[in-house]
Design an enzyme around this catalytic site. Sequence first.
Site, PDB file in Angstrom:
ATOM      1  N   GLY A 175       0.821  -1.219   0.000  1.00 43.91           N
ATOM      2  CA  GLY A 175       0.000   0.000   0.000  1.00 43.91           C
ATOM      3  C   GLY A 175       0.846   1.257   0.000  1.00 43.91           C
ATOM      4  N   THR A 203       1.580   3.246  -2.320  1.00 47.46           N
ATOM      5  CA  THR A 203       1.058   4.362  -3.139  1.00 47.46           C
ATOM      6  C   THR A 203      -0.101   5.079  -2.445  1.00 47.46           C
ATOM      7  OG1 THR A 203      -0.369   2.793  -4.296  1.00 47.46           O
ATOM      8  CG2 THR A 203       1.743   3.325  -5.355  1.00 47.46           C
ATOM      9  N   TYR A 207     -14.398  -9.053  -3.023  1.00 44.85           N
ATOM     10  CA  TYR A 207     -13.034  -8.585  -3.276  1.00 44.85           C
ATOM     11  C   TYR A 207     -12.420  -8.020  -1.981  1.00 44.85           C
ATOM     12  CZ  TYR A 207      -9.086  -5.861  -4.672  1.00 44.85           C
ATOM     13  OH  TYR A 207      -7.824  -5.352  -4.733  1.00 44.85           O
ATOM     14  N   THR A 256      -8.208  -1.169  12.331  1.00 50.12           N
ATOM     15  CA  THR A 256      -9.007   0.046  12.195  1.00 50.12           C
ATOM     16  C   THR A 256     -10.073   0.206  13.269  1.00 50.12           C
ATOM     17  OG1 THR A 256     -10.753   1.015  10.799  1.00 50.12           O
ATOM     18  CG2 THR A 256     -10.322  -1.301  10.472  1.00 50.12           C
ATOM     19  N   GLU A 272     -12.928   0.957  12.601  1.00 50.78           N
ATOM     20  CA  GLU A 272     -14.164   0.402  12.030  1.00 50.78           C
ATOM     21  C   GLU A 272     -14.518  -0.935  12.692  1.00 50.78           C
ATOM     22  OE1 GLU A 272     -16.552   1.126   9.306  1.00 50.78           O
ATOM     23  OE2 GLU A 272     -15.942   3.054  10.116  1.00 50.78           O
ATOM     24  N   TYR A 311     -16.104  -4.160   4.817  1.00 51.16           N
ATOM     25  CA  TYR A 311     -14.734  -3.726   5.122  1.00 51.16           C
ATOM     26  C   TYR A 311     -14.393  -4.052   6.578  1.00 51.16           C
ATOM     27  CZ  TYR A 311     -11.019  -0.386   6.380  1.00 51.16           C
ATOM     28  OH  TYR A 311      -9.868   0.198   6.868  1.00 51.16           O
ATOM     29  N   LYS A 313     -11.629  -6.725   8.004  1.00 46.38           N
ATOM     30  CA  LYS A 313     -10.545  -6.271   8.889  1.00 46.38           C
ATOM     31  C   LYS A 313     -10.594  -7.001  10.248  1.00 46.38           C
ATOM     32  CE  LYS A 313      -8.228  -2.874   6.706  1.00 46.38           C
ATOM     33  NZ  LYS A 313      -6.779  -2.677   6.661  1.00 46.38           N
TER      34      LYS A 313
HETATM   35  P1  NAP Z   1      -5.386   4.312   0.914  1.00 53.04           P
HETATM   36  O1  NAP Z   1      -4.885   5.694   0.725  1.00 53.04           O
HETATM   37  O2  NAP Z   1      -6.686   3.914   0.319  1.00 53.04           O
HETATM   38  O3  NAP Z   1      -4.246   3.321   0.363  1.00 53.04           O
HETATM   39  C1  NAP Z   1      -4.495   1.955   0.190  1.00 53.04           C
HETATM   40  C2  NAP Z   1      -3.307   1.342  -0.491  1.00 53.04           C
HETATM   41  O4  NAP Z   1      -3.560  -0.056  -0.686  1.00 53.04           O
HETATM   42  C3  NAP Z   1      -3.027   1.907  -1.902  1.00 53.04           C
HETATM   43  O5  NAP Z   1      -1.638   1.926  -2.113  1.00 53.04           O
HETATM   44  C4  NAP Z   1      -3.654   0.860  -2.805  1.00 53.04           C
HETATM   45  O6  NAP Z   1      -3.091   0.807  -4.090  1.00 53.04           O
HETATM   46  C5  NAP Z   1      -3.303  -0.404  -2.041  1.00 53.04           C
HETATM   47  N1  NAP Z   1      -4.117  -1.556  -2.406  1.00 53.04           N
HETATM   48  C6  NAP Z   1      -5.461  -1.670  -2.416  1.00 53.04           C
HETATM   49  N2  NAP Z   1      -5.824  -2.917  -2.756  1.00 53.04           N
HETATM   50  C7  NAP Z   1      -4.685  -3.605  -2.972  1.00 53.04           C
HETATM   51  C8  NAP Z   1      -4.398  -4.935  -3.365  1.00 53.04           C
HETATM   52  N3  NAP Z   1      -5.367  -5.816  -3.605  1.00 53.04           N
HETATM   53  N4  NAP Z   1      -3.114  -5.306  -3.480  1.00 53.04           N
HETATM   54  C9  NAP Z   1      -2.111  -4.424  -3.254  1.00 53.04           C
HETATM   55  N5  NAP Z   1      -2.321  -3.150  -2.904  1.00 53.04           N
HETATM   56  C10 NAP Z   1      -3.594  -2.749  -2.759  1.00 53.04           C
HETATM   57  O7  NAP Z   1      -5.463   3.944   2.462  1.00 53.04           O
HETATM   58  P2  NAP Z   1      -4.766   4.655   3.712  1.00 53.04           P
HETATM   59  O8  NAP Z   1      -5.667   5.706   4.222  1.00 53.04           O
HETATM   60  O9  NAP Z   1      -3.378   4.965   3.383  1.00 53.04           O
HETATM   61  O10 NAP Z   1      -4.824   3.467   4.784  1.00 53.04           O
HETATM   62  C11 NAP Z   1      -3.761   2.537   4.905  1.00 53.04           C
HETATM   63  C12 NAP Z   1      -4.275   1.294   5.619  1.00 53.04           C
HETATM   64  O11 NAP Z   1      -4.742   1.638   6.906  1.00 53.04           O
HETATM   65  C13 NAP Z   1      -5.430   0.580   4.948  1.00 53.04           C
HETATM   66  O12 NAP Z   1      -5.270  -0.804   5.174  1.00 53.04           O
HETATM   67  C14 NAP Z   1      -6.660   1.079   5.670  1.00 53.04           C
HETATM   68  O13 NAP Z   1      -7.699   0.129   5.591  1.00 53.04           O
HETATM   69  C15 NAP Z   1      -6.112   1.222   7.063  1.00 53.04           C
HETATM   70  N6  NAP Z   1      -6.708   2.259   7.917  1.00 53.04           N
HETATM   71  C16 NAP Z   1      -6.807   3.538   7.463  1.00 53.04           C
HETATM   72  C17 NAP Z   1      -7.309   4.517   8.297  1.00 53.04           C
HETATM   73  C18 NAP Z   1      -7.421   5.950   7.850  1.00 53.04           C
HETATM   74  O14 NAP Z   1      -8.175   6.703   8.488  1.00 53.04           O
HETATM   75  N7  NAP Z   1      -6.680   6.375   6.831  1.00 53.04           N
HETATM   76  C19 NAP Z   1      -7.712   4.178   9.604  1.00 53.04           C
HETATM   77  C20 NAP Z   1      -7.569   2.861  10.031  1.00 53.04           C
HETATM   78  C21 NAP Z   1      -7.037   1.909   9.184  1.00 53.04           C
HETATM   79  P3  NAP Z   1      -3.609   1.780  -5.286  1.00 53.04           P
HETATM   80  O15 NAP Z   1      -2.870   3.074  -5.085  1.00 53.04           O
HETATM   81  O16 NAP Z   1      -3.200   1.022  -6.487  1.00 53.04           O
HETATM   82  O17 NAP Z   1      -5.087   1.940  -5.135  1.00 53.04           O
HETATM   83  O1  G4F Z   2     -14.404   9.586   5.398  1.00 51.81           O
HETATM   84  P1  G4F Z   2     -15.171   8.325   5.450  1.00 51.81           P
HETATM   85  O2  G4F Z   2     -15.492   7.661   4.158  1.00 51.81           O
HETATM   86  O3  G4F Z   2     -14.354   7.367   6.409  1.00 51.81           O
HETATM   87  P2  G4F Z   2     -14.767   6.074   7.245  1.00 51.81           P
HETATM   88  O4  G4F Z   2     -15.953   5.409   6.702  1.00 51.81           O
HETATM   89  O5  G4F Z   2     -14.816   6.480   8.680  1.00 51.81           O
HETATM   90  O6  G4F Z   2     -13.522   5.121   6.983  1.00 51.81           O
HETATM   91  C1  G4F Z   2     -12.192   5.609   7.074  1.00 51.81           C
HETATM   92  O7  G4F Z   2     -11.742   5.497   8.407  1.00 51.81           O
HETATM   93  C2  G4F Z   2     -11.660   4.139   8.893  1.00 51.81           C
HETATM   94  C3  G4F Z   2     -11.183   4.225  10.349  1.00 51.81           C
HETATM   95  O8  G4F Z   2     -12.281   4.346  11.202  1.00 51.81           O
HETATM   96  C4  G4F Z   2     -10.693   3.377   8.030  1.00 51.81           C
HETATM   97  F1  G4F Z   2     -10.553   2.117   8.491  1.00 51.81           F
HETATM   98  C5  G4F Z   2     -11.191   3.362   6.599  1.00 51.81           C
HETATM   99  O9  G4F Z   2     -10.222   2.698   5.780  1.00 51.81           O
HETATM  100  C6  G4F Z   2     -11.332   4.801   6.107  1.00 51.81           C
HETATM  101  O10 G4F Z   2     -10.059   5.382   6.038  1.00 51.81           O
HETATM  102  O11 G4F Z   2     -16.536   8.557   6.208  1.00 51.81           O
HETATM  103  C7  G4F Z   2     -16.607   9.130   7.488  1.00 51.81           C
HETATM  104  C8  G4F Z   2     -18.037   9.440   7.850  1.00 51.81           C
HETATM  105  C9  G4F Z   2     -19.000   8.270   7.636  1.00 51.81           C
HETATM  106  O12 G4F Z   2     -19.865   8.201   8.734  1.00 51.81           O
HETATM  107  C10 G4F Z   2     -19.789   8.651   6.406  1.00 51.81           C
HETATM  108  O13 G4F Z   2     -21.100   8.142   6.353  1.00 51.81           O
HETATM  109  O14 G4F Z   2     -18.484  10.473   6.989  1.00 51.81           O
HETATM  110  C11 G4F Z   2     -19.787  10.163   6.542  1.00 51.81           C
HETATM  111  N1  G4F Z   2     -20.036  10.870   5.287  1.00 51.81           N
HETATM  112  C12 G4F Z   2     -20.980  11.825   5.111  1.00 51.81           C
HETATM  113  N2  G4F Z   2     -20.978  12.247   3.844  1.00 51.81           N
HETATM  114  C13 G4F Z   2     -19.400  10.680   4.123  1.00 51.81           C
HETATM  115  C14 G4F Z   2     -19.998  11.547   3.206  1.00 51.81           C
HETATM  116  N3  G4F Z   2     -18.382   9.869   3.779  1.00 51.81           N
HETATM  117  C15 G4F Z   2     -17.940   9.925   2.494  1.00 51.81           C
HETATM  118  N4  G4F Z   2     -16.900   9.144   2.141  1.00 51.81           N
HETATM  119  N5  G4F Z   2     -18.512  10.744   1.560  1.00 51.81           N
HETATM  120  C16 G4F Z   2     -19.557  11.580   1.860  1.00 51.81           C
HETATM  121  O15 G4F Z   2     -20.062  12.309   1.016  1.00 51.81           O
END
Ligand code: NAP
Ligand code: G4F
Length: 392
Positions: free
Chosen positions: A10, A12, A102, A134, A136, A158, A162
Amino acid sequence: MSKKKALITGITGQDGAYLAEFLIKKDYIVHGLKRRASMFNTERIDHLYQEPHIDDRNLILHYGDLTDSMNLTRIVQEVQPDEIYNLAAMSHVKVSFDTPEYTANSDGIGVLRILEAIRLLGLSNKTRFYQASTSELYGLVQEIPQNEKTPFYPRSPYGVAKLYAYWITVNYREAYNMHASNGILFNHESPIRGETFVTRKITRAMARIVLGMQDTLYVGNLSAQRDWGHAKDYVQAMYLILQQDKPDDYVIATGTTTSIRDFIKMTGEKLGLLISFEGKDIEEKGYIAGVNEAVFNENVGSQYLENIKMRLENYSVKKARKPLISVDPQYFRPTEVEMLIGDASKAKKVLGWEPEYDLKGLIEDMILSDIKLMKKDAYLRNGGYRILNYFE
Ligand code: NAP
Ligand code: G4F
């Protein structure tokens, strides 16, 4: 002494890019797993990426995918990493309802594939493993705030994928004595956050609106509350987790929760805009109801004030009012996570982790960066060049 080697899946993505930068500064050789895409997909790491013919590179990319176990095993064998950070995932909660199988494959079984690769290659004593777990997992929260002992109740494909990933990490730690840990990270954002997550969607759209490039932002559930931190702070926690003598699981969070509605208002404040919400449920709308010209001029620019003043005038005479924010149910989720707030006491005590950014600082970083980005777009558009809309 030879340099430490880290493999980041991940790379990228948002976290992958910040972590790669952080580890390179710590003198690691960073290997990254990159999916094949039809276009270059390395914008976030472009500043770190080196020409492949240079000797002694500190960033090396490998094509791969979490759904391909042979490929993962070969890469782990070739790299022989000291640390693996598994950040790859189909990370969008709403999209996971459209692609549940997926998501289970990549986000759930993908983790098993890496753990098995470590085990079968005889690297259990060498390679430390970090799993991107996460908040989540808490879903329909059973306790407020949520800590490492709070029971899980995921609310999306999701979250469920996880959940498997979390427990298989714990199981491999206990069964095979592996240094495998979970970081249970609450939402973390940044100027390079994916454009369809709500915070970035808001900062991008509000930047376009104040520059006169867009009228309205359509969102889903305005009342959901999240514990938002800055991704730069959170990748440091990932690193610290793998530096501990003993593997373990840690909550990483700020301890503050804020609604989407208030995030919008706070973003407005940074631009000098007073945003007022009227109506209920799907009829709720947000309007620009006031402007602090000094703040607007400083952070946006006085040449853009006229358009805002016109909107303000229409708002006060209740004529031709254009909402800044409107609700569109297409962004609702079949099951929602209404509220998250984390308790990171353990991480603070054991890892010595402390975040630098608060929500205000995070918003400032994001909105000022998006204003710059959209000014670049406006400049290109005015020069007759095509700019992309990126409708979601
Ligand atoms: P992100 O920006 O969506 O990055 C996801 C990365 O995973 C991208 O590099 C993507 O590649 C790669 N990827 C997706 N499917 C893949 C596959 N099948 N094989 C190989 N690579 C794949 O996510 P992020 O915000 O950096 O989050 C990083 C990790 O932390 C994730 O596992 C997410 O679920 C977890 N997480 C995130 C948050 C948050 O708030 N950001 C919180 C808790 C946990 P492409 O660039 O090709 O799409
Ligand atoms: O920004 P969100 O899409 O993030 P969400 O669903 O909390 O998930 C992110 O955080 C998780 C950690 O708790 C990660 F594991 C996960 O990979 C990801 O990074 O949505 C946040 C909230 C939700 O309640 C959603 O219903 O915002 C609300 N929301 C309201 N309007 C929206 C929108 N979310 C999105 N994406 N787009 C809207 O227009």
